[in-house]
Structure formats: C-alpha cells, structure tokens
Design an enzyme around this catalytic site. Structure first.
Site, PDB file in Angstrom:
ATOM      1  N   ASP A  79       0.851  -1.192   0.000  1.00 21.83           N
ATOM      2  CA  ASP A  79       0.000   0.000   0.000  1.00 21.83           C
ATOM      3  C   ASP A  79       0.882   1.235   0.000  1.00 21.83           C
ATOM      4  OD1 ASP A  79      -2.211   1.625  -0.014  1.00 21.83           O
ATOM      5  OD2 ASP A  79      -2.781   1.257   2.064  1.00 21.83           O
ATOM      6  N   LYS A  80       0.223   2.360  -0.260  1.00 25.05           N
ATOM      7  CA  LYS A  80       0.901   3.654  -0.269  1.00 25.05           C
ATOM      8  C   LYS A  80       0.141   4.606   0.629  1.00 25.05           C
ATOM      9  CE  LYS A  80      -0.556   6.861  -2.404  1.00 25.05           C
ATOM     10  NZ  LYS A  80      -1.002   8.253  -2.630  1.00 25.05           N
ATOM     11  N   HIS A  81       0.863   5.484   1.305  1.00 25.82           N
ATOM     12  CA  HIS A  81       0.196   6.563   2.041  1.00 25.82           C
ATOM     13  C   HIS A  81       0.849   7.874   1.638  1.00 25.82           C
ATOM     14  CE1 HIS A  81      -1.825   8.737   5.268  1.00 25.82           C
ATOM     15  NE2 HIS A  81      -0.687   9.390   5.395  1.00 25.82           N
ATOM     16  N   SER A  82       0.001   8.879   1.397  1.00 27.05           N
ATOM     17  CA  SER A  82       0.522  10.216   1.122  1.00 27.05           C
ATOM     18  C   SER A  82       0.132  11.131   2.266  1.00 27.05           C
ATOM     19  CB  SER A  82      -0.074  10.734  -0.190  1.00 27.05           C
ATOM     20  OG  SER A  82       0.027  12.138  -0.240  1.00 27.05           O
ATOM     21  N   THR A 119      -9.053  10.901  -1.194  1.00 27.62           N
ATOM     22  CA  THR A 119      -9.271   9.909  -2.251  1.00 27.62           C
ATOM     23  C   THR A 119     -10.727   9.432  -2.301  1.00 27.62           C
ATOM     24  OG1 THR A 119      -6.971   9.263  -2.110  1.00 27.62           O
ATOM     25  CG2 THR A 119      -8.475   7.641  -3.057  1.00 27.62           C
ATOM     26  N   ARG A 167      -6.323  15.661  19.478  1.00 25.64           N
ATOM     27  CA  ARG A 167      -5.207  16.469  18.957  1.00 25.64           C
ATOM     28  C   ARG A 167      -5.721  17.640  18.146  1.00 25.64           C
ATOM     29  NH1 ARG A 167      -2.241  12.427  15.504  1.00 25.64           N
ATOM     30  NH2 ARG A 167      -0.858  14.147  15.039  1.00 25.64           N
ATOM     31  N   SER A 182      -0.005   7.675  14.231  1.00 28.24           N
ATOM     32  CA  SER A 182      -1.346   7.797  13.646  1.00 28.24           C
ATOM     33  C   SER A 182      -1.381   7.177  12.239  1.00 28.24           C
ATOM     34  CB  SER A 182      -1.725   9.285  13.606  1.00 28.24           C
ATOM     35  OG  SER A 182      -2.857   9.496  12.811  1.00 28.24           O
ATOM     36  N   LYS A 186      -2.867   2.973  11.189  1.00 30.57           N
ATOM     37  CA  LYS A 186      -3.962   2.733  10.226  1.00 30.57           C
ATOM     38  C   LYS A 186      -3.512   1.859   9.064  1.00 30.57           C
ATOM     39  CE  LYS A 186      -4.712   7.137  10.142  1.00 30.57           C
ATOM     40  NZ  LYS A 186      -5.071   8.530  10.273  1.00 30.57           N
ATOM     41  N   LYS A 187      -2.220   1.825   8.797  1.00 27.88           N
ATOM     42  CA  LYS A 187      -1.713   0.994   7.701  1.00 27.88           C
ATOM     43  C   LYS A 187      -1.404  -0.422   8.203  1.00 27.88           C
ATOM     44  CE  LYS A 187      -2.376   3.713   4.533  1.00 27.88           C
ATOM     45  NZ  LYS A 187      -3.311   3.356   3.457  1.00 27.88           N
TER      46      LYS A 187
HETATM   47  N1  URA Z   1      -2.512  12.241   8.905  1.00 26.94           N
HETATM   48  C1  URA Z   1      -2.823  11.262   9.781  1.00 26.94           C
HETATM   49  O1  URA Z   1      -3.375  10.231   9.409  1.00 26.94           O
HETATM   50  N2  URA Z   1      -2.516  11.456  11.074  1.00 26.94           N
HETATM   51  C2  URA Z   1      -1.904  12.565  11.530  1.00 26.94           C
HETATM   52  O2  URA Z   1      -1.649  12.659  12.711  1.00 26.94           O
HETATM   53  C3  URA Z   1      -1.595  13.586  10.618  1.00 26.94           C
HETATM   54  C4  URA Z   1      -1.903  13.396   9.294  1.00 26.94           C
END
Ligand code: URA
Length: 400
Positions: A79-82, A119, A167, A182, A186-187
């Site tokens: 997977d990719k996260h931006s 997305t 936060r 964070s 999630k990944k």
């Molecule tokens: N994106 C996230 O998923 N978490 C953060 O804390 C900041 C940006």
C-alpha cells in the site's frame, strides 16, 4: 497510574511499552479522562518521544481494534500513504497499476479536510461507487480484482480516531511521533508487507519545509521497519499542485488520462517512482493493463467506469495572465484554497462537498505564457466562492 504517566511525560522520562499500552487502553475505556489524555498529548508534542516509545505507541494503537485478514490470498500485499496535497490523485492510478503488476493492494483511504483533497471524495464523483465496503466485500474485491480503495471502518485502529480528535481540538497535531503512530497504525491493520510513503513538502502540504518532511519520512521509515513493514519513504514537491486538475471529478478525469498512458508528466513520474517498478510500470500504463484494472475495480465497487461523473454541469471562468513571461510561481497553497472556496473541500469532518467544482491549470511553473492567455480555468457552481477564488488564483501565479 495516570499521575505517574503524566509526570514522566512532563519530565521527558522514557515510558515503558506496558505503560504506553495502558494509556491507550485507558483513553478508549474512559479510565483516562479527556483532560488527562490532552495533557499527555501536549507533553509529547512539546518534549517528543524516543523511537522505542513511538514504536510502542504505534503498536498499541494498531492493537486497539480489529485487523483485516487475507488468509488464503497470495501477496505481495502493498500500500501507499501520502501526507496529502493539492491535486494529489496518485492513489487512483497506483492501486490499479500495482494490481496489474501482480500486487494485492488493500488501500484504506480518507476524506479531504481543508485544502487537501481526499481519495474517497474523488472516487465518489463516480455515481454508484461505494467507499464503505464491509470486511467480506473488501476480501472479495481484493481476491477478484487485486485492489480496492475504501474507507476506514470504526473497528480499525479506534485509538487513532479518539486521539486524533483530541489532537485536532488541542492544537497537538504537529508532532512527528504522534503523526507517525497515527499514520502507521492505520496501515498496519491492513496486514500489508510493504508500505510506500509519499511525504510532501511545500505550501500545499502539511509539512511546509523539506527539512520537516525529511524528519517525518525518517521517523515513518524507522518505526515502520521496527513494526515489521518493509517501508520506503519518498519526498515530493508540493509547492505547486500535482498535475493540472484540482477538484474531485476533475482529478478522476486526469487520473484516467494517466491510466490511459497520457496525462501530465509530473503525475506519471510520481506514480512510477512510488510504484518502485520502473519500466514495468511504464509499460502497464501504456498498454492498457492498469486501465483495465481500474475499470474492474470501479465495477466491483458499484460504479460505471464509462459513465458520466457527478457535477459535470459546472460553469467555467478563466483567469488570464496580465502580461507575457514565464511562470515563476504557481502556489499550491493558494490554489488549494481557491478550489476549497469553490466547494471542492470541507472545513469539518462530515460536511458535504461539490464533486464537479475545482480548477484546471493552463500554466505551471516554467511555462512561457502570452499576455491575456489563460493561467487557469475555474469550474464553479453558480458563482459560489468565485470572486474570492479568482483573486486567490491570480495571486497564486507570478509571471516574470
Ligand atoms: N494524517 C494522519 O493520518 N494522522 C496525523 O496525525 C496527521 C496526518
């Protein structure tokens, strides 16, 4: 216990994995109050965390809910996260491209907030496209197509939802260890083996400077690897938008152009770089294999890849260059804000957006332009936000 945890954090003493797990558990079961949790986060924000503590926090947040399971399917799972930017439609191209190259891509994505697009919002420009698939559907689409793009469910990493909301309320979002935990928590619930991170810097990005992006990229790589993920982070420029389209349906059109082997060169170059597959990726974009996967994914998630997109009936207004010259600046921050004012984005989670509005950039940095030639086209819904957006677009460009 919480008194000791707060004192340790206040004094900057290292906490054990067990104590960090206890804190995360306490936030979810209510034995740590919101005020105590906010203080803990504020101390982390100011005093930081060691790499070992960041790994422990990431693990605790990952373990706070369920995990997806892909038993019986073969990988590699990637997977990719931006970190997000203006005009960033890379996921729409990269997920089907990787699937066409034999990877499995269980991509959980988010919605846009502020000037950064999401997305899921982009995909919902496709009538019928469903972005909240349940576990059985996720598995079916991943098995049949090789990729899906869907939303995070409430059962996955619930500690991140709680902590992120706190936060957001308390000004403690900009902390490298908290952002790292964070994003990675999630990944990690996706049960992937490899993660590619696109860490953007510039006026249209979360991280404004390259040095700040480098610090986050290093932390994500270090903690990702310590958590058992093959992790690769790339830095990319977000001082001007990616590609030429900004806005949900407009970005889907541009992503499809890229999947057809065309589209803007900067988008294609970033997709290929993030894929890590070089010439193989270029070939799959050019010979229709990536496009075919995109169509299969759209159909499997309820959309019609050939049908019209939402919000097509927008009016178009041009902003032109006051004089001839070369575009020196095409500021992503201002252009993102202009698209937001036209209705492409939301200020608070849960607000609606307009899928058709946005910008198409006729000129980008380095382009030569004549006096009176278009800089950008504003796609708007009955003039909503138009005057302010027009001013922002004009101010975003510097032609010298
Ligand atoms: N994106 C996230 O998923 N978490 C953060 O804390 C900041 C940006």
């Amino acid at each position: 216990m919480i008194d000791r945890w707060l004192e340790e954090r206040r004094e900057g003493r290292e906490q054990s994995e067990e104590d960090i797990r206890g804190f995360v558990r306490g936030v979810l079961d209510g034995s740590v109050s919101r005020a105590q949790a906010a203080a803990w986060l504020a101390f982390v924000c100011v005093r930081g965390m060691t790499p070992a503590e960041t790994v422990a926090l990431t693990r605790a947040m990952t373990d706070s809910g369920e995990r997806l399971r892909w038993d019986g399917l073969t990988g590699p799972f990637v997977d990719k996260h931006s970190t997000g930017g203006v005009g960033d439609k890379v996921s729409l191209v990269l997920a089907p491209l990787w699937a066409a190259l034999g990877r499995r891509v269980p991509m959980l994505s988010g919605r846009g907030l502020g000037i950064t697009g999401g997305t899921l919002d982009k995909l919902e420009s496709i009538p019928g496209f469903r972005t909240s698939l349940g576990p059985a559907e996720l598995r079916r689409v991943l098995a049949e197509v090789g990729c899906f793009i869907s939303g995070q469910t409430r059962e996955l990493a619930p500690a991140d939802r709680e902590l992120y909301a706190l936060r957001d309320e308390t000004g403690t979002v900009p902390s490298v260890p908290l952002i790292t935990a964070s994003i990675l928590s999630k990944k990690l619930v996706e049960e992937i083996e490899e993660l590619v991170l696109d860490v953007k810097h510039g006026s249209g990005a979360f991280m404004k400077t390259e040095a700040a992006a480098r610090e986050l990229a290093d932390s994500l790589e270090r903690v990702g690897r310590a958590s058992g993920l093959r992790t690769r982070a790339l830095l990319s420029d977000m001082s001007q938008p990616l590609g030429r389209a900004v806005g949900n349906a407009l970005e889907v059109e541009e992503a499809v152009a890229c999947l057809e082997g065309g589209g803007p060169p900067d988008l294609r170059a970033l997709v290929v770089a993030l894929s890590g597959c070089g010439a193989e990726a270029e070939a799959a974009l050019d010979d229709g294999r990536a496009l075919e996967r995109w169509r299969r994914m759209v159909r499997a998630q309820g959309g019609d890849p050939e049908g019209p997109l939402r919000g097509a009936a927008c009016s178009v207004t041009e902003v032109s260059s006051p004089h001839a010259g070369v575009v020196h600046r095409c500021d992503a921050g201002r252009l993102g804000r202009a698209a937001f004012l036209l209705g492409a984005g939301r200020l608070r989670a849960g607000q609606g957006i307009h899928h058709g509005v946005g910008l198409v950039l006729a000129a980008k940095r380095g382009d030569r332009i004549e006096a009176g030639a278009p800089l950008a086209f504003l796609h708007h819904a009955g003039g909503r936000g138009l005057e302010e957006a027009r001013r922002l677009v004009a101010a975003a460009y510097e032609v010298v």
